[in-house]
Design a protein around this motif. Structure first.
Motif, PDB file in Angstrom:
ATOM      1  N   PHE A  75       4.119 -48.733   3.626  1.00  0.00           N
ATOM      2  CA  PHE A  75       4.686 -47.443   3.825  1.00  0.00           C
ATOM      3  C   PHE A  75       6.196 -47.595   4.113  1.00  0.00           C
ATOM      4  O   PHE A  75       6.897 -46.997   3.864  1.00  0.00           O
ATOM      5  N   ASP A  76       6.174 -48.662   5.217  1.00  0.00           N
ATOM      6  CA  ASP A  76       7.785 -48.664   5.620  1.00  0.00           C
ATOM      7  C   ASP A  76       8.569 -49.345   4.435  1.00  0.00           C
ATOM      8  O   ASP A  76       9.537 -49.072   4.386  1.00  0.00           O
ATOM      9  N   THR A  79       9.363 -46.396   1.793  1.00  0.00           N
ATOM     10  CA  THR A  79      10.479 -45.665   2.493  1.00  0.00           C
ATOM     11  C   THR A  79      11.697 -46.551   2.389  1.00  0.00           C
ATOM     12  O   THR A  79      12.732 -45.935   1.889  1.00  0.00           O
ATOM     13  N   VAL A 115       1.848 -47.071  -2.850  1.00  0.00           N
ATOM     14  CA  VAL A 115       1.272 -45.992  -2.218  1.00  0.00           C
ATOM     15  C   VAL A 115      -0.208 -45.823  -2.346  1.00  0.00           C
ATOM     16  O   VAL A 115      -1.043 -45.615  -1.289  1.00  0.00           O
ATOM     17  N   GLN A 156       2.260 -42.738  10.187  1.00  0.00           N
ATOM     18  CA  GLN A 156       3.544 -41.842  10.228  1.00  0.00           C
ATOM     19  C   GLN A 156       4.655 -42.621  10.676  1.00  0.00           C
ATOM     20  O   GLN A 156       5.735 -42.128  10.789  1.00  0.00           O
ATOM     21  N   SER A 158       6.776 -44.682   9.332  1.00  0.00           N
ATOM     22  CA  SER A 158       7.790 -44.624   8.204  1.00  0.00           C
ATOM     23  C   SER A 158       7.574 -43.788   7.227  1.00  0.00           C
ATOM     24  O   SER A 158       8.082 -43.508   6.090  1.00  0.00           O
ATOM     25  N   TYR A 159       6.501 -43.025   7.219  1.00  0.00           N
ATOM     26  CA  TYR A 159       5.876 -42.088   6.027  1.00  0.00           C
ATOM     27  C   TYR A 159       5.589 -40.754   6.629  1.00  0.00           C
ATOM     28  O   TYR A 159       5.157 -40.731   7.821  1.00  0.00           O
ATOM     29  N   LYS A 162       7.665 -39.829   9.523  1.00  0.00           N
ATOM     30  CA  LYS A 162       8.674 -40.827   9.809  1.00  0.00           C
ATOM     31  C   LYS A 162       9.384 -40.970  11.136  1.00  0.00           C
ATOM     32  O   LYS A 162      10.286 -40.928  11.379  1.00  0.00           O
TER      33      LYS A 162
END
Length: 321
Positions: A75-76, A79, A115, A156, A158-159, A162
């Motif tokens: 996820f990092d 983003t 994702v 959470q 970076s997603y 963030k």
């Protein structure tokens, strides 16, 4: 290096999809997982009383941590790709920071694939953590809450919320290391120990003290997307002082623990090789040459040496009791 060049790397195009996902998960960066050896060394002796259930708990917790971390970094990367910071940062130094470590930057993976990978590893990680807690020799409430909070915050990072984009990046990098020691120790022993807390704090500072050098290298990209790391928010002098304070704090933590009896008197002496490496790291990163990425590499060595010394400290302490 242009976007076209990044996406036209032949070796990247040919490599197996499984290898690409391994790159996405950053499986070659095993530094957080060294915590399992630190915890094992703290409970291993006397060998005659060692319970094999400990290995099962450590194995399950470790697998859960790998899956959670894979989700976090996926996820990092997602983003970082969407806001353009990864492309900018990796274009700035393509020789030392290989772009193919970022499959979205090279085009080896698509956003939907990342994702999907992120959510699948998150769900699997949550399930494995649940099994680890359910089957552990002990499960004190503080340990369960620590694992749950770390998992929720990690996803959470970076997603979603963030959190790393709201000024908490450095804090979480260190906190993840603390949890990686304290949580499995709590599951195995059911207790809280002052010396193990010192080890957890030192262990967490290891990733932080190569992370802040990465942030120093990535100032331009982070500022461009509004990611408020200390390096991006402060002046070069302020950032240098921050890194110096962290490096000094690492030494002082061990020194104070030895002086107060929380750690053995010899603990601060045992950890001196790490202090020497920190001095060298800081000199190379913030000295006249300003070789930040070489200093970052020394940070990995310092952390790994530190983890090995923590293992040695636990074994020596158990033998000399």
């Amino acid at each position: 290096m242009t976007d076209a060049t990044l996406r036209a790397t032949p070796s990247t195009a040919r490599e197996a999809k499984l290898v690409t996902y391994a790159r996405l998960a950053k499986l070659d960066v095993f530094d957080y997982y060294l915590s399992l050896l630190v915890v094992l060394s703290a409970v291993l002796l006397p060998i005659g009383g060692f319970d094999l259930a400990v290995l099962v708990t450590l194995g399950l917790f470790g697998l859960g941590a790998v899956l959670m971390t894979a989700s976090l970094v996926a996820f990092d990367d997602l983003t970082g790709h969407r806001d353009g910071s990864d492309t900018a940062n990796y274009r700035a130094n393509p020789t030392l920071r290989r772009a193919r470590r970022k499959p979205l930057v090279t085009g080896a993976l698509t956003e939907p694939e990342v994702v999907c990978f992120g959510w699948l590893t998150a769900i699997a990680g949550a399930a494995v953590f649940a099994v680890a807690v359910a089957t552990a020799p002990h499960a004190p409430q503080w340990t369960v809450w620590l694992i749950a909070a770390n998992f929720v915050v990690g996803i959470q990072y970076s997603y979603g919320l963030k959190i790393s984009y709201h000024g908490f990046q450095e804090a979480y990098i260190a906190a993840l290391g603390w949890v990686m020691v304290l949580a499995p120790y709590g599951l195995i022993t059911g207790r809280f120990d002052g010396f193990v807390l010192v080890q957890a704090l030192l262990f967490g500072l290891g990733p932080l003290l190569f992370g802040v050098y990465s942030n120093t290298n990535d100032i331009a990209g982070d500022r461009a997307v509004g990611r408020p790391t200390v390096a991006a928010l402060t002046s070069p002098r302020g950032n240098r002082r921050f890194v110096a304070a962290l490096s000094l704090g690492e030494f002082l933590l061990g020194a104070v623990a030895s002086a107060t009896g929380v750690a053995p008197w010899w603990f601060v002496l045992l950890m001196l090789p790490v202090t020497v490496l920190r001095i060298r790291q800081f000199g190379i990163g913030f000295g006249p040459r300003g070789d930040i990425l070489r200093a970052r590499a020394i940070g990995f060595t310092a952390h790994r040496v530190g983890a090995a010394l923590l293992v040695a400290a636990n074994l020596v302490l158990a033998v000399t009791k």
